[in-house]
Design a protein around this motif. Sequence first.
Motif, PDB file in Angstrom:
ATOM      1  N   ALA A 169      30.909  36.467 -49.155  1.00 15.21           N
ATOM      2  CA  ALA A 169      29.972  36.910 -50.288  1.00 15.21           C
ATOM      3  C   ALA A 169      29.468  35.898 -51.036  1.00 15.21           C
ATOM      4  CB  ALA A 169      30.783  37.638 -51.648  1.00 15.21           C
ATOM      5  N   GLN A 185      25.895  38.026 -56.253  1.00 14.79           N
ATOM      6  CA  GLN A 185      25.297  39.130 -55.552  1.00 14.79           C
ATOM      7  C   GLN A 185      26.137  40.385 -55.605  1.00 14.79           C
ATOM      8  OE1 GLN A 185      22.514  38.167 -52.445  1.00 14.79           O
ATOM      9  NE2 GLN A 185      23.924  39.241 -50.912  1.00 14.79           N
ATOM     10  N   HIS A 186      25.575  41.223 -56.103  1.00 13.54           N
ATOM     11  CA  HIS A 186      26.319  42.738 -56.361  1.00 13.54           C
ATOM     12  C   HIS A 186      25.917  43.789 -55.485  1.00 13.54           C
ATOM     13  CE1 HIS A 186      28.611  40.656 -59.392  1.00 13.54           C
ATOM     14  NE2 HIS A 186      27.475  40.304 -60.008  1.00 13.54           N
ATOM     15  N   GLY A 187      26.961  44.513 -54.919  1.00 13.83           N
ATOM     16  CA  GLY A 187      26.461  45.691 -54.095  1.00 13.83           C
ATOM     17  C   GLY A 187      27.552  46.536 -53.910  1.00 13.83           C
ATOM     18  N   ASP A 230      30.804  48.365 -52.298  1.00 15.68           N
ATOM     19  CA  ASP A 230      31.892  47.582 -51.799  1.00 15.68           C
ATOM     20  C   ASP A 230      32.499  48.169 -50.561  1.00 15.68           C
ATOM     21  OD1 ASP A 230      33.127  50.141 -52.290  1.00 15.68           O
ATOM     22  OD2 ASP A 230      34.402  49.143 -53.985  1.00 15.68           O
ATOM     23  N   SER A 243      26.260  43.930 -47.182  1.00 13.52           N
ATOM     24  CA  SER A 243      25.856  43.643 -48.809  1.00 13.52           C
ATOM     25  C   SER A 243      26.186  41.872 -48.964  1.00 13.52           C
ATOM     26  CB  SER A 243      26.480  44.594 -49.910  1.00 13.52           C
ATOM     27  OG  SER A 243      27.791  44.200 -49.864  1.00 13.52           O
ATOM     28  N   SER A 265      28.290  41.247 -50.716  1.00  9.29           N
ATOM     29  CA  SER A 265      28.371  41.170 -52.253  1.00  9.29           C
ATOM     30  C   SER A 265      29.861  40.712 -52.622  1.00  9.29           C
ATOM     31  CB  SER A 265      28.230  42.619 -52.687  1.00  9.29           C
ATOM     32  OG  SER A 265      29.176  43.535 -52.291  1.00  9.29           O
ATOM     33  N   GLU A 266      30.089  40.364 -53.980  1.00  7.94           N
ATOM     34  CA  GLU A 266      31.082  39.990 -54.508  1.00  7.94           C
ATOM     35  C   GLU A 266      32.225  41.157 -54.558  1.00  7.94           C
ATOM     36  OE1 GLU A 266      31.667  37.733 -57.877  1.00  7.94           O
ATOM     37  OE2 GLU A 266      29.753  37.224 -58.100  1.00  7.94           O
ATOM     38  N   GLU A 267      31.457  42.470 -54.540  1.00  5.07           N
ATOM     39  CA  GLU A 267      32.368  43.806 -54.601  1.00  5.07           C
ATOM     40  C   GLU A 267      33.014  43.868 -53.257  1.00  5.07           C
ATOM     41  OE1 GLU A 267      29.454  43.376 -55.910  1.00  5.07           O
ATOM     42  OE2 GLU A 267      29.855  43.840 -58.289  1.00  5.07           O
ATOM     43  N   TYR A 268      32.211  43.977 -52.106  1.00  4.98           N
ATOM     44  CA  TYR A 268      32.596  44.059 -50.804  1.00  4.98           C
ATOM     45  C   TYR A 268      33.813  42.973 -50.586  1.00  4.98           C
ATOM     46  CZ  TYR A 268      33.538  44.800 -45.909  1.00  4.98           C
ATOM     47  OH  TYR A 268      34.232  45.167 -44.694  1.00  4.98           O
ATOM     48  N   ASN A 293      21.728  34.626 -47.248  1.00  5.43           N
ATOM     49  CA  ASN A 293      23.110  34.760 -47.777  1.00  5.43           C
ATOM     50  C   ASN A 293      23.972  33.421 -47.407  1.00  5.43           C
ATOM     51  OD1 ASN A 293      23.073  37.351 -48.800  1.00  5.43           O
ATOM     52  ND2 ASN A 293      22.751  38.096 -46.822  1.00  5.43           N
ATOM     53  N   LYS A 337      34.379  34.005 -57.868  1.00  3.86           N
ATOM     54  CA  LYS A 337      34.021  35.480 -57.504  1.00  3.86           C
ATOM     55  C   LYS A 337      35.065  36.332 -57.465  1.00  3.86           C
ATOM     56  CE  LYS A 337      31.789  33.111 -53.477  1.00  3.86           C
ATOM     57  NZ  LYS A 337      31.770  32.903 -51.996  1.00  3.86           N
TER      58      LYS A 337
END
Length: 597
Positions: free
Chosen positions: A505, A509-511, A513, A518, A520-523, A562, A579
């Motif tokens: 991640a 970067q958010h997106g 999950d 993505s 993303s931190e959420e994933y 990325n 993160k």
Amino acid sequence: MKKIVALLICIISLCGETFAAETYISNVYGRQYESLNGKWNAIVDLYERGEEMKLYLNQTPQGKSDFYEYAFDGGLRLNVPGDWNSQSSELKYFEGSVWYARHFHLHALDAKRRFLYFAGVSYRCNVYLNGKKIGEHEGSFTPFQIEVTDALVQGDNTLVVEVNNRRQKSAIPALSFDWWNYGGITRDVMLVTLPKQYISDYFVQLDKHRADLVHVKVFLSEGVANQDVCVEIPELKRRLLLKTDASGMATGDLKISKIQRWSPDFPKLYQVNIKTQCDEVTEMIGFRNVEVKGTKVHLNGKPVFLRSISFHEEIPQRMGRACSESDAEMLLSEARALGVNMVRLAHYQQNEYIVRKAEKMGIMLWQEIPVWQAIDFSNKETLNKAKRMLKETIRRDQNRCADCFWGIANETRPSDARNAFLTDLLQAGKEVDTTRLFVAAFDNVYFKENSQLFEMEDSFVNQLDMIGVNKYMGWYAPWPLEPAKCVWKVAVHKPLLISEFGGEALFGQHGDDTTASSWSEEYQAKLYRDNLRMFENIPNLVGVSPWVLFDFRSPFRFHPTNQDGWNRKGLVSDQGQRKKAWYVMHDYYQKKQQEYK
Ligand code: GCB
């Protein structure tokens, strides 16, 4: 000792390998030494012509007709310790030879012995003193020393080191690995002064199983019998008097009933003094028992859950190797903040600042040698290198009670050649240390459709004390079932550590999950929650070690936005920002700490 050294040199040369370590100096930082750190002159030798052009002579024109097509003075200057990649933008990707040179002054020659000590040179080097080759070494991460008593002159001495970090098939690690191939004199250099007959090596550690028995072995530099050796632990008011045998070795046991054992909660160290008629050395040493009982790891007689994390010996903000006490402090304090009681020092032996600092902080260590994936297993020379590296590692850190696990390999796949290689390597390790657990990390655990279980087929694991499994569910491997339904049946009679898991991640970067791409931190955070859920279904689980604490440099991380040359699996970004997944792990470790109180 002389005999042992001679035998070692003989075995090593019989096996077709040469290395410079004529003798050994235990606890070099506890000795009298002069630091040779600082700015060194350097010449980049792209076509490797330096030897032919005799750069090792480091000459300057004397007469009118004299000239040399090189000069160290007036050129590149590099910090020692330090990798060259981070010191000059032109050297960022450099793989090849760099010649280092410096002078040092010796006031007077006396009856003392002197050694050049290199804590780590990456990857191979040739060492020249006053125009003559005095030694060589291969392997980035272990120290070596060369006796220079007879090669030194009073006054000015010229030291030249050719360092080469070109990757090779027969090397360890070999041609490809997931970290930056930093080159240079990356660790301390010292001129060590010792008496004629000195204490070259010692081992003072608690028995593997007993809390009241300290095993002692002391080796002198000379094979002389009947020398007095005194080992004392003043705080415990204990003293052991020994005599050397004909090889210069003295062994014995100290029975002590009231030892306060070292642990993450109470990292107690005792001052240990070792004296002979000619020499004395002092070191802070801790005592602990680490053993396997059934499928559990016990520390000081109690089952422990290994709350671990990995990091590379790298300071991401500087994009360079960690090489000092303050670097060690930075890496370990971020590990500690996560709530760990252990660090897996990936994927090679890290510097002594890190090891000693971890010990003071009460952090257990898994240290490993860089047998990383595709090593040339059928090459005898490579095997000999691996054995030497393992022995050099154990030797350097044999009195560090924080070192609980010796890792002999990471992600190797079964084959006759691999099995024979690792069996031999393990044997070599067990010959020199009986007090620690031997481990390795594997990535050949798979979900089997017919059994609906995660399983592993690898007979070699039976030889180890504990196994590590690197499994990237949700990243390299898709989930075959809901995480809560994933059940493991892997090396069921052994303790199992999840030695790696995680995903990438980009900080900030958010997106979505549910979408890996993505970045993303959420994933990443969801991937962590899912994996922690699955780990509840591993009956022999003794701990977890996420991959990895910090984003780190890696040349084959090609995604332009990325990654851009970074492996982004860090829980902490290259700029030190935590993160979302960091908080998931932090909560998990707090819970585990309570459970195992
Ligand atoms: C692994 C390796 C580690 C890599 C990691 C990754 O299995 O052991 O060295 O960095 O995967 O990120 O792919």
